[in-house]
Design a protein around this motif. Structure first.
Motif, PDB file in Angstrom:
ATOM      1  N   ILE A  45       0.803  -0.997   0.090  1.00 16.50           N
ATOM      2  CA  ILE A  45      -0.169  -0.027   0.034  1.00 16.50           C
ATOM      3  C   ILE A  45       0.835   1.226  -0.037  1.00 16.50           C
ATOM      4  O   ILE A  45       0.382   2.200  -0.537  1.00 16.50           O
ATOM      5  CB  ILE A  45      -1.053   0.058   1.398  1.00 16.50           C
ATOM      6  CG1 ILE A  45      -1.985  -1.204   1.037  1.00 16.50           C
ATOM      7  CG2 ILE A  45      -1.580   1.216   1.509  1.00 16.50           C
ATOM      8  CD1 ILE A  45      -2.849  -1.334   2.415  1.00 16.50           C
ATOM      9  N   ASP A  48       1.459   3.948  -2.868  1.00 15.83           N
ATOM     10  CA  ASP A  48       0.032   4.777  -3.271  1.00 15.83           C
ATOM     11  C   ASP A  48      -0.193   5.654  -2.483  1.00 15.83           C
ATOM     12  O   ASP A  48      -0.725   6.837  -2.510  1.00 15.83           O
ATOM     13  CB  ASP A  48      -1.129   3.707  -3.442  1.00 15.83           C
ATOM     14  CG  ASP A  48      -1.048   2.909  -4.386  1.00 15.83           C
ATOM     15  OD1 ASP A  48      -0.283   3.093  -5.582  1.00 15.83           O
ATOM     16  OD2 ASP A  48      -1.594   1.754  -4.372  1.00 15.83           O
ATOM     17  N   THR A  55       9.591   6.858  -1.450  1.00 20.91           N
ATOM     18  CA  THR A  55       9.214   5.407  -1.780  1.00 20.91           C
ATOM     19  C   THR A  55      10.160   4.416  -1.231  1.00 20.91           C
ATOM     20  O   THR A  55       9.938   3.447  -1.497  1.00 20.91           O
ATOM     21  CB  THR A  55       9.298   5.532  -3.540  1.00 20.91           C
ATOM     22  OG1 THR A  55      10.415   6.029  -3.937  1.00 20.91           O
ATOM     23  CG2 THR A  55       8.108   6.268  -3.911  1.00 20.91           C
TER      24      THR A  55
END
Length: 64
Positions: A45, A48, A55
């Motif tokens: 998840i 997103d 990231t």
């Protein structure tokens, strides 16, 4: 550069599930039958929910 996030997991005795009880990641809400499954769902998840600069966030291993 490594970045870390706070995620508190809790066990729901009635539902027999692990779930995200608290986190500093806005919108993070998921559950799983196992703690390892919950960790994997969180990893899936995160891309997103986080800006591109986050990231490479890592989840710590068990803190027992």
């Amino acid at each position: 550069m490594r970045r870390h996030a706070f995620v508190r997991a809790a066990w729901d005795e009635e539902a027999l599930l692990w779930y995200v009880e608290d986190s500093d990641i806005a919108g993070l809400a998921t559950e799983s039958e196992t703690l390892d499954g919950l960790r994997q769902r969180i990893r899936d998840i995160l891309p997103d929910l986080l800006p591109v600069s986050y990231t490479h966030l890592t989840l710590p291993t068990n803190r027992e």
